[in-house]
Design an enzyme around this catalytic site. Structure first.
Site, mmCIF file in Angstrom:
data_model
loop_
_atom_site.group_PDB
_atom_site.id
_atom_site.type_symbol
_atom_site.label_atom_id
_atom_site.label_comp_id
_atom_site.label_asym_id
_atom_site.label_seq_id
_atom_site.Cartn_x
_atom_site.Cartn_y
_atom_site.Cartn_z
ATOM 1 N N GLU A 336 0.834 -1.195 0.000
ATOM 2 C CA GLU A 336 0.000 0.000 0.000
ATOM 3 C C GLU A 336 0.873 1.252 0.000
ATOM 4 O OE1 GLU A 336 -4.229 -0.880 1.813
ATOM 5 O OE2 GLU A 336 -2.786 -0.491 3.387
ATOM 6 N N CYS A 420 -11.203 2.799 5.864
ATOM 7 C CA CYS A 420 -10.554 4.072 6.206
ATOM 8 C C CYS A 420 -10.953 5.184 5.245
ATOM 9 C CB CYS A 420 -9.042 3.907 6.185
ATOM 10 S SG CYS A 420 -8.415 3.070 4.720
HETATM 11 ZN ZN LIG Z 1 -8.042 4.637 3.093
#
Ligand SMILES: [Zn+2]
Length: 652
Positions: A336, A420
């Protein structure tokens, strides 16, 4: 010097303590004997609560955010188990926890988004929902202030896995939501539990007797504590944030998990070196973005030259080698995050929505720190492109991953197991006005151009503009509070500096240029009118030759907007379209199905015969034919018929 916690019930505006060397937090933060600090302009942002957006670009997004996204977040928190996790913790249950370990942060961030909305205008339904969830948080909180539903319900030993379990990250989002909510409403419903938890963390972590070291695997607590220090005037929170930031890089995760130091690579966690030693942006993109935001907040207080030099290095690597043309960062699914310089794929671009948000946050902070418009250029590119792409036009679907090309199978989802992005997008849209203006002692900075009003403290500004579709901006000054100050208007880097400005109809030939701003310094009176014209030609951007997937291609841009081509607008497959050199592309009509976003139109060539069943074949001639091409803003893609999309288009 000890600074007592100030009484902050009366209001959220911090008084300036005249004799202090730092006014960002309102109290001195550098211990005696520290080396001299860098002289920094340290602009003060104008709160989003003082800014009203009344344009055709952001105002509809804020309305959709308030009417659709925030209620959607509340529904998803119920459906996905976030609320039941708090109910189980409140009931002291020992089973039935749902979801990943960081579920609490989604709920806190949703409350943060809701609180931002309440800071703009009262909303009984949202306020009631926030109060209900705040009561649940207080009910779940343990007597000493600890609250983490995963650890409580699963009966884990608190702070036993700082690397992976996000307890302090979750606490940071509780603190941020609490500060936003208190500023917006004056209510202590979230602030009180957040302070109790912050105080427990402050008692637990530190260098004092009986305290322990450590830091969270995912930065967030640091910038939240600095916000809390600014809000309360209590420097303990600032000191604790500094402790966390400066401890990082001591490789405590290796110790925590029994990894031999010679086999430990803490890059993913930003634990590979001490904070002042970073040479490039690396690791997990959101973690990096949040950590360097905190480092920037510390540097704004102390003027720490080593910290500033580190931020320069990180900034250069992020913006010159490791970010996308659409404004986001973080290339790879695997971590990520970041890989190597110029590794900026298109179909495989990760560009997580939260990573783009963190880059916008960092750019804004550095812009305020240095009073330099080139940082705001980066914030603008992120906000107008990759951030907006994160949320659908109906406000209820979200991208986690934001590729720069799609074969037609990548679409937004209503929610994610790791959720998120949806609440992060909601809070940045609601708080967008906070990016638009800033002030210094005798300066008003106009950073973003959005029609509406702003109470800057030095004067009220009334802004008329069709930006980002048109570069003409008219700013009328109302009720200037002081006789003389400079109005500093950002001249975006993309405008190549060719800007026309007038004051009350007269060309302002005396206007200076400083750090990317047009500086209009004079004695202002009520009703003075400033006009600025930024040229907005269609630009064809090409990437550095080492950006392999963009080789031989161009991205279309106009003003701050980066465009893409979607299949539903074309008469030939997007993968075959070529934009010939010299072909004029024009601003097209407003697209009613895209909230009135303006398109680009022109003529392209289609390379028919380019596709075949064969994976490889001998090269053969192609017969180009002229076809119309229509491009739409990247921030608005995937809102109509699904189909392939490309930002980087073959160049002729
Ligand atoms: Zn996120």
């Amino acid at each position: 010097m000890t600074v007592r916690r100030r009484e902050f019930l009366a209001g959220a505006t911090l008084p300036l303590l005249g004799a202090t060397r730092s006014w960002t937090l309102g109290f001195p933060t550098a211990p005696p004997g520290e080396p001299a600090a860098a002289p920094l302009p340290r602009l003060r942002p104008v709160s989003y609560r003082q800014v009203r957006l009344r344009d055709s670009f952001w105002a509809p997004r804020q309305r959709i955010n308030r009417e659709a996204t925030v209620p959607h977040l509340f529904r998803e928190l119920e459906r996905a188990g976030h609320v039941s996790n708090f109910e189980r913790a409140a009931a002291r249950a020992k089973e039935g926890y749902r979801g990943p370990v960081y579920m609490d942060s989604d709920l806190y961030k949703s409350l943060d988004a809701a609180a931002y909305v309440l800071g703009l205008e009262p909303n009984a339904g949202i306020a009631e929902h926030v109060d209900k969830l705040a009561a649940l948080i207080r009910a779940a909180q343990q007597p000493d202030g600890y609250v983490n539903t995963c650890y409580q319900v699963k009966g884990r030993t608190r702070f036993s896995n700082l690397r992976d379990d996000h307890e302090l990250y979750c606490a940071g989002h509780l603190i941020e939501a609490a500060v936003t909510h208190h500023q917006a409403t004056g209510s202590r419903a979230l602030l009180d539990p957040a302070l109790r938890y912050a105080d427990l963390i402050d008692r637990t972590f530190g260098k004092g007797p009986g305290q322990r070291g450590g830091y969270c695997g995912h930065p967030e607590i640091e910038l939240a504590l600095i916000r809390l220090a600014g809000h309360t005037g209590d420097r303990r929170y600032y000191d604790l944030a500094r402790f966390f930031v400066e401890q990082r890089g001591t490789k405590q995760f290796a110790v925590e998990h029994g990894v031999p130091l010679d086999r430990y690579d803490g890059t993913y966690f930003l634990d590979q070196c001490r904070i002042r030693e970073h040479t490039a942006i690396a690791g997990h993109a959101v973690r990096a973005g949040y950590l360097f935001c905190a480092a920037s907040d510390l540097a704004a207080e102390t003027g720490d030259l080593e910290m500033l030099a580190m931020l320069d290095r990180v900034w250069q690597s992020a913006t010159e080698r490791r970010s996308f043309v659409t404004g986001g960062m973080g290339s790879s699914h695997h971590n990520e995050g970041f890989t190597s310089d110029y590794d900026l794929p298109t179909y495989g671009a990760y560009q997580e929505s939260c990573a783009t948000i963190s880059l916008a946050m960092l750019a804004h902070r550095l812009g305020l720190l240095h009073g330099d418009a080139r940082y705001i250029d980066v914030a603008e590119r992120a906000l107008y492109n990759a951030v907006l792409a994160g949320v659908s036009l109906d406000g209820t679907r979200f991208f986690y991953v934001n590729p720069l090309a799609s074969m037609g199978t990548h679409h937004r989802e209503p929610w994610y197991d790791t959720a998120c992005c949806p609440p992060n997008l909601a809070r940045i849209v609601a708080g967008l006005g906070g990016y638009a203006y800033a002030t210094a002692e005798r300066d008003v900075y106009v950073n973003l151009f959005v029609q509406g009003t702003a109470d800057t403290g030095l004067a009220r500004l009334e802004v008329m503009t069709e930006y980002p579709w048109d570069g003409r901006i008219t700013i009328t000054l109302r009720e200037p509070k002081t006789s003389s100050f400079a109005l500093r208007v950002r001249v975006p880097g993309w405008s190549a500096g060719d800007v026309v400005s007038r004051v009350n109809g007269q060309p302002s030939t005396d206007a200076a240029r400083e750090r990317g701003y047009l500086v209009l310094r004079r004695t202002w009176k009520d009703g003075d009118r400033v006009e600025v014209e930024l040229p907005m030609p269609v630009r064809r951007l090409e990437a550095h030759p080492l950006v392999a997937e963009a080789a031989g291609r161009v991205a279309l841009a106009r003003g701050p907007i980066v465009y893409c081509i979607e299949q539903c607008d074309q008469q030939a497959p997007v993968s075959t379209l070529v934009v010939p050199a010299g072909e004029e592309l024009r601003l097209g009509p407003a697209e009613p199905r895209l909230l009135g976003a303006r398109t680009l139109t022109g003529t392209a060539r289609s390379l028919e015969g380019a596709s075949s069943e064969d994976l490889y074949r001998e090269q053969r001639p192609r017969q180009p034919r002229s076809v119309p091409i229509k491009a739409v803003p990247y921030g608005f893609w995937d809102n109509r018929e699904p189909g392939p999309m490309q930002v980087w288009i073959l160049a002729g």
